[in-house]
Design a protein around this motif. Structure first.
Motif, PDB file in Angstrom:
ATOM      1  N   LYS A 159       0.914  -1.216  -0.131  1.00 40.33           N
ATOM      2  CA  LYS A 159       0.047  -0.059  -0.115  1.00 40.33           C
ATOM      3  C   LYS A 159       0.916   1.066  -0.027  1.00 40.33           C
ATOM      4  O   LYS A 159       0.402   2.322  -0.620  1.00 40.33           O
ATOM      5  CB  LYS A 159      -0.859   0.037   1.207  1.00 40.33           C
ATOM      6  N   ARG A 160       2.030   1.216   0.567  1.00 38.53           N
ATOM      7  CA  ARG A 160       2.995   2.401   0.653  1.00 38.53           C
ATOM      8  C   ARG A 160       3.770   2.269  -0.656  1.00 38.53           C
ATOM      9  O   ARG A 160       4.715   3.331  -0.642  1.00 38.53           O
ATOM     10  CB  ARG A 160       3.883   2.283   1.883  1.00 38.53           C
ATOM     11  N   TYR A 161       3.881   1.442  -1.597  1.00 35.05           N
ATOM     12  CA  TYR A 161       4.476   1.235  -2.468  1.00 35.05           C
ATOM     13  C   TYR A 161       4.427   2.170  -3.616  1.00 35.05           C
ATOM     14  O   TYR A 161       3.158   2.593  -3.958  1.00 35.05           O
ATOM     15  CB  TYR A 161       4.651  -0.151  -2.754  1.00 35.05           C
ATOM     16  N   THR A 162       5.442   2.928  -4.075  1.00 39.15           N
ATOM     17  CA  THR A 162       5.368   3.892  -5.154  1.00 39.15           C
ATOM     18  C   THR A 162       6.257   3.229  -6.333  1.00 39.15           C
ATOM     19  O   THR A 162       7.453   3.133  -6.147  1.00 39.15           O
ATOM     20  CB  THR A 162       5.729   5.143  -4.830  1.00 39.15           C
ATOM     21  N   PRO A 163       5.709   2.646  -7.420  1.00 42.71           N
ATOM     22  CA  PRO A 163       6.612   2.238  -8.509  1.00 42.71           C
ATOM     23  C   PRO A 163       7.685   3.160  -8.964  1.00 42.71           C
ATOM     24  O   PRO A 163       7.167   4.325  -9.073  1.00 42.71           O
ATOM     25  CB  PRO A 163       5.592   1.664  -9.614  1.00 42.71           C
ATOM     26  N   PRO A 164       8.759   2.668  -9.151  1.00 42.63           N
ATOM     27  CA  PRO A 164       9.792   3.810  -9.801  1.00 42.63           C
ATOM     28  C   PRO A 164       9.479   4.154 -11.101  1.00 42.63           C
ATOM     29  O   PRO A 164       8.851   3.302 -11.935  1.00 42.63           O
ATOM     30  CB  PRO A 164      11.053   2.876  -9.699  1.00 42.63           C
ATOM     31  N   VAL A 165       9.609   5.421 -11.523  1.00 43.19           N
ATOM     32  CA  VAL A 165       9.542   5.779 -12.747  1.00 43.19           C
ATOM     33  C   VAL A 165      10.060   4.940 -14.069  1.00 43.19           C
ATOM     34  O   VAL A 165       9.354   4.732 -14.971  1.00 43.19           O
ATOM     35  CB  VAL A 165       9.873   7.395 -13.013  1.00 43.19           C
ATOM     36  N   GLU A 166      11.252   4.553 -13.757  1.00 46.08           N
ATOM     37  CA  GLU A 166      12.099   3.863 -14.873  1.00 46.08           C
ATOM     38  C   GLU A 166      11.436   2.674 -15.222  1.00 46.08           C
ATOM     39  O   GLU A 166      11.409   2.285 -16.384  1.00 46.08           O
ATOM     40  CB  GLU A 166      13.512   3.408 -14.316  1.00 46.08           C
ATOM     41  N   GLU A 167      10.662   1.754 -14.251  1.00 39.52           N
ATOM     42  CA  GLU A 167      10.234   0.610 -14.435  1.00 39.52           C
ATOM     43  C   GLU A 167       8.708   0.958 -15.091  1.00 39.52           C
ATOM     44  O   GLU A 167       8.384   0.084 -16.100  1.00 39.52           O
ATOM     45  CB  GLU A 167       9.852  -0.165 -13.183  1.00 39.52           C
ATOM     46  N   LEU A 219      -1.707  20.426 -11.038  1.00 35.96           N
ATOM     47  CA  LEU A 219      -1.335  19.943 -10.012  1.00 35.96           C
ATOM     48  C   LEU A 219      -2.514  19.899  -8.885  1.00 35.96           C
ATOM     49  O   LEU A 219      -3.002  19.265  -7.948  1.00 35.96           O
ATOM     50  CB  LEU A 219      -0.135  20.160  -9.282  1.00 35.96           C
ATOM     51  N   ALA A 220      -3.310  21.344  -8.911  1.00 35.40           N
ATOM     52  CA  ALA A 220      -4.284  21.636  -7.739  1.00 35.40           C
ATOM     53  C   ALA A 220      -5.395  21.004  -8.203  1.00 35.40           C
ATOM     54  O   ALA A 220      -6.504  20.826  -7.449  1.00 35.40           O
ATOM     55  CB  ALA A 220      -4.371  23.206  -7.638  1.00 35.40           C
ATOM     56  N   THR A 231       3.551  12.673  -7.728  1.00 39.05           N
ATOM     57  CA  THR A 231       4.385  13.183  -8.794  1.00 39.05           C
ATOM     58  C   THR A 231       5.966  12.938  -8.380  1.00 39.05           C
ATOM     59  O   THR A 231       6.257  13.033  -7.422  1.00 39.05           O
ATOM     60  CB  THR A 231       4.084  14.633  -8.787  1.00 39.05           C
ATOM     61  N   VAL A 232       6.580  12.907  -9.440  1.00 38.34           N
ATOM     62  CA  VAL A 232       8.081  12.747  -9.408  1.00 38.34           C
ATOM     63  C   VAL A 232       8.770  13.709 -10.397  1.00 38.34           C
ATOM     64  O   VAL A 232       8.359  13.891 -11.674  1.00 38.34           O
ATOM     65  CB  VAL A 232       8.311  11.329  -9.868  1.00 38.34           C
ATOM     66  N   PRO A 380      19.776  21.573 -20.091  1.00 35.67           N
ATOM     67  CA  PRO A 380      19.069  20.611 -19.242  1.00 35.67           C
ATOM     68  C   PRO A 380      17.501  20.689 -19.484  1.00 35.67           C
ATOM     69  O   PRO A 380      17.054  22.027 -19.646  1.00 35.67           O
ATOM     70  CB  PRO A 380      19.569  21.309 -18.013  1.00 35.67           C
ATOM     71  N   VAL A 381      16.629  19.762 -19.100  1.00 35.00           N
ATOM     72  CA  VAL A 381      15.208  19.898 -19.258  1.00 35.00           C
ATOM     73  C   VAL A 381      14.812  19.372 -17.907  1.00 35.00           C
ATOM     74  O   VAL A 381      15.177  18.255 -17.583  1.00 35.00           O
ATOM     75  CB  VAL A 381      14.837  18.925 -20.508  1.00 35.00           C
ATOM     76  N   LYS A 382      13.687  20.050 -17.544  1.00 38.60           N
ATOM     77  CA  LYS A 382      12.864  19.457 -16.278  1.00 38.60           C
ATOM     78  C   LYS A 382      11.912  18.498 -16.736  1.00 38.60           C
ATOM     79  O   LYS A 382      10.939  19.041 -17.414  1.00 38.60           O
ATOM     80  CB  LYS A 382      12.186  20.669 -15.241  1.00 38.60           C
ATOM     81  N   LEU A 383      11.606  17.464 -16.085  1.00 38.95           N
ATOM     82  CA  LEU A 383      10.504  16.492 -16.481  1.00 38.95           C
ATOM     83  C   LEU A 383       9.478  16.211 -15.225  1.00 38.95           C
ATOM     84  O   LEU A 383      10.104  16.211 -14.166  1.00 38.95           O
ATOM     85  CB  LEU A 383      10.994  14.922 -16.911  1.00 38.95           C
ATOM     86  N   LEU A 384       8.191  16.323 -15.390  1.00 36.47           N
ATOM     87  CA  LEU A 384       7.452  16.041 -14.317  1.00 36.47           C
ATOM     88  C   LEU A 384       6.681  14.627 -14.662  1.00 36.47           C
ATOM     89  O   LEU A 384       5.827  14.663 -15.585  1.00 36.47           O
ATOM     90  CB  LEU A 384       6.295  17.178 -14.047  1.00 36.47           C
ATOM     91  N   TYR A 385       6.683  13.778 -13.755  1.00 32.56           N
ATOM     92  CA  TYR A 385       6.047  12.620 -13.861  1.00 32.56           C
ATOM     93  C   TYR A 385       4.753  12.548 -13.144  1.00 32.56           C
ATOM     94  O   TYR A 385       4.987  12.603 -11.603  1.00 32.56           O
ATOM     95  CB  TYR A 385       6.926  11.407 -13.844  1.00 32.56           C
ATOM     96  N   VAL A 386       3.565  12.368 -13.541  1.00 29.78           N
ATOM     97  CA  VAL A 386       2.283  12.135 -12.587  1.00 29.78           C
ATOM     98  C   VAL A 386       1.864  10.935 -12.646  1.00 29.78           C
ATOM     99  O   VAL A 386       1.434  10.454 -13.803  1.00 29.78           O
ATOM    100  CB  VAL A 386       1.245  13.121 -13.084  1.00 29.78           C
ATOM    101  N   ILE A 387       2.165  10.134 -11.713  1.00 28.75           N
ATOM    102  CA  ILE A 387       1.543   8.624 -11.522  1.00 28.75           C
ATOM    103  C   ILE A 387       0.218   8.344 -11.040  1.00 28.75           C
ATOM    104  O   ILE A 387       0.071   9.023  -9.911  1.00 28.75           O
ATOM    105  CB  ILE A 387       2.510   7.522 -10.585  1.00 28.75           C
ATOM    106  N   ASP A 388      -0.791   7.875 -11.818  1.00 28.41           N
ATOM    107  CA  ASP A 388      -1.869   7.430 -11.373  1.00 28.41           C
ATOM    108  C   ASP A 388      -1.862   5.890 -10.715  1.00 28.41           C
ATOM    109  O   ASP A 388      -1.889   5.059 -11.379  1.00 28.41           O
ATOM    110  CB  ASP A 388      -2.987   7.338 -12.522  1.00 28.41           C
TER     111      ASP A 388
END
Length: 405
Positions: A159-167, A219-220, A231-232, A380-388
């Motif tokens: 339940k506390r697990y957040t999958p890594p973005v790379e996977e 995000l709001a 978010t990552v 350099p580029v900033k990336l925002l990942y939103v995980i559902d």
């Protein structure tokens, strides 16, 4: 010689009957003249004709009256039908508007639709969506059988697990992640059914290409309870991000239809270069993309043709070459099939290399410089990942209930 006359005997006359006497005493009627007879016949014919005419007129009036009544009733029926149809159309329109409003309201309140709308409007050409399946049966087996944890402890950890973005964004997923487009997928590792699978959707936005205010507004709108979304942030180079975008573009193109995929590749690059322009509307009627002989920058549309300035047109040729060179012998472009040497020679003759300040003679060095100018190189580029994670949170409870039972 004397002759002797014989006296003839007279017969006694018959007495007339009293009726004969009376008839003999009466006067015979006078005969009518022929003119009077014809006048009488004409009068009779005239009166008969007048009677027939009046009867015919009465019949016509009766028919006209009945037809008028029928027409009036028909008009009333048509009018009532029109009124009924109008009321039905109004009711259908009202119901359609109501359902459309409800659907729009649902879409506006659905976080997934909010993210997709943001990607299609604010971050057009700079947003990606990844979707993968996570097998919870594999995870529970790992925690309970291999690590020896109790189902309750395993449930708390997952339940506390957040999958890594790379996977989540890997091109080839590994256990316990897998990809499947079937309606009833089964895990390729443990053969578990659909009820053991959680669908995890990841939305990636190049936040460097989007205004900070738009990102904050996005995000709001996302729910904060129960960690349904997380978010990552990551940092990368512009060239690495461009190559990822190129791989995604290559995966969705159909290289069997040259005209279709070339146009789609051109449109995708233009959306990335000018995200505020509605390129879907531009290419809806466009039949061809051409190099402009009079524009020095930008583009214009003339009927069914889109004219691009030479630098922009050369960039699209490079994108088409890069996206197709692994699928064809050489790269397929609007200018035909080109090898690297032919592409470099064409760009040199068009003046594109001089405009980019590229003086190298080696074709591979020229390609490297072209790609660096096209992608932005090491910027350099900033990336925002939103995980559902909504489906994962819901499915974990169900799986734990089965294990606990």
């Amino acid at each position: 010689m004397a002759t002797t006359k014989k006296s003839a005997k007279k017969k006694p006359a018959k007495k007339a009957s009293p009726a004969a006497k009376k008839g003999a005493g009466a006067k015979k009627p006078a005969k009518r003249p022929a003119a009077a007879k014809s006048a009488t016949k004409a009068t009779a014919a005239k009166s008969a004709k007048a009677a027939a005419k009046s009867q015919k007129g009465a019949a016509k009036k009766a028919v006209a009256k009945s037809q008028g009544a029928a027409s009036k009733s028909q008009k009333i029926a048509v009018k009532s039908q029109k009124v009924a149809a109008k009321s039905r159309a109004a009711a259908a329109s009202k119901a359609s508007k109501s359902s459309a409003a409800k659907a729009a309201k649902r879409r506006a309140s659905d976080p997934a639709e909010v993210l997709r709308e943001f990607a299609a409007s604010e971050a057009r050409g700079h947003a990606s969506e990844y979707e993968t399946l996570l097998c919870l049966a594999c995870i529970f087996d790992l925690f309970t059988k291999q690590l020896g944890l109790a189902p309750r402890t395993a449930y708390s950890e997952i339940k506390r697990y957040t999958p890594p973005v790379e996977e989540l964004t890997a091109r080839t997923p590994s256990r316990p992640y897998f990809d499947s487009e079937g309606r009833n997928p089964r895990c390729p590792y443990c053969d578990s059914a659909k009820r053991w699978h959680a669908r995890v959707t990841t939305h990636r936005v190049e936040s460097s290409a989007v205004s900070p205010a738009a990102t904050r507004a996005l995000l709001a709108k996302l729910p904060k309870s129960e960690e349904q979304f997380t978010t990552v942030e990551r940092k990368a180079t512009a060239q690495a991000v461009f190559y990822e975008w190129l791989d995604e573009l290559r995966a969705r193109l159909d290289f069997e239809d040259d005209r279709a995929w070339m146009t789609e590749a051109a449109r995708a690059y233009l959306e990335r270069r000018e995200p505020k322009t509605d390129w879907a509307e531009v290419f809806r009627t466009a039949r061809a993309v051409r190099r402009s002989q009079r524009l020095s920058e930008g583009w214009e549309q003339d009927g069914g043709r889109v004219f691009l300035a030479p630098p922009l047109y050369s960039d699209i040729l490079l994108v088409q070459y890069l996206v197709s060179r692994s699928h064809r012998h050489g790269g397929r472009t609007f200018e035909g099939r080109l090898t690297l040497l032919e592409l470099v020679r064409r760009m040199r003759h068009s003046g594109h290399l001089d405009a980019q300040g590229i003086t190298e003679r080696d074709q591979f060095e020229v390609l490297e410089k072209l790609v660096e100018g096209l992608t932005g190189g090491g910027r350099p580029v900033k990336l925002l990942y939103v995980i559902d994670l909504r489906d994962l949170r819901d499915k974990v409870r169900d799986v734990y209930a089965r294990y606990a039972a």
